[in-house]
Design a protein around this motif. Sequence first.
Motif, mmCIF file in Angstrom:
data_model
loop_
_atom_site.group_PDB
_atom_site.id
_atom_site.type_symbol
_atom_site.label_atom_id
_atom_site.label_comp_id
_atom_site.label_asym_id
_atom_site.label_seq_id
_atom_site.Cartn_x
_atom_site.Cartn_y
_atom_site.Cartn_z
ATOM 1 N N LEU A 4 -2.787 4.496 -1.526
ATOM 2 C CA LEU A 4 -2.277 3.165 -1.840
ATOM 3 C C LEU A 4 -0.772 3.190 -2.075
ATOM 4 O O LEU A 4 -0.044 2.349 -1.561
ATOM 5 N N GLN A 56 2.175 1.146 0.119
ATOM 6 C CA GLN A 56 2.643 -0.057 -0.565
ATOM 7 C C GLN A 56 3.983 -0.495 0.009
ATOM 8 O O GLN A 56 4.885 0.318 0.214
ATOM 9 N N HIS A 57 4.144 -1.780 0.262
ATOM 10 C CA HIS A 57 5.396 -2.327 0.770
ATOM 11 C C HIS A 57 6.467 -2.199 -0.308
ATOM 12 O O HIS A 57 6.158 -2.202 -1.506
ATOM 13 N N TYR A 62 3.679 -5.248 -2.530
ATOM 14 C CA TYR A 62 2.388 -5.753 -2.077
ATOM 15 C C TYR A 62 1.765 -4.854 -1.019
ATOM 16 O O TYR A 62 2.392 -3.943 -0.502
ATOM 17 N N TRP A 63 0.492 -5.107 -0.754
ATOM 18 C CA TRP A 63 -0.219 -4.527 0.385
ATOM 19 C C TRP A 63 -0.673 -5.700 1.233
ATOM 20 O O TRP A 63 -0.834 -6.810 0.734
ATOM 21 N N TRP A 97 -2.590 -2.210 5.574
ATOM 22 C CA TRP A 97 -2.267 -1.042 4.758
ATOM 23 C C TRP A 97 -3.134 0.188 5.022
ATOM 24 O O TRP A 97 -2.611 1.303 4.966
ATOM 25 N N ARG A 140 -1.820 -10.857 1.869
ATOM 26 C CA ARG A 140 -1.159 -10.051 0.830
ATOM 27 C C ARG A 140 -1.859 -10.201 -0.512
ATOM 28 O O ARG A 140 -2.079 -9.224 -1.226
ATOM 29 N N THR A 151 -3.652 -6.988 -2.173
ATOM 30 C CA THR A 151 -3.044 -6.541 -3.427
ATOM 31 C C THR A 151 -4.028 -6.704 -4.580
ATOM 32 O O THR A 151 -4.152 -5.818 -5.432
#
Length: 64
Positions: A5, A9-10, A14-15, A19, A40, A44
């Motif tokens: 994760l 992760q951005h 967020y994801w 992802w 998102r 997330t």
Amino acid sequence: MTKRLVQHQHSDGYWDGKWPNQPASSDAKDNLSGDAMADRILATGHALEWWALAPAECHRRARF
């Protein structure tokens, strides 16, 4: 899973739905409307839910 994760992760925190298959890209265009935003929020939310429910030992094993 925590390690994965974090790796995906951005940079904005967020994801999204991509992802699991693609590392986050810091140059991704910010589309904050419609399906992109809903995606998102959903991804997330699931990540945060997993962390809330996962036993503490799952968090300690992750090496960042």
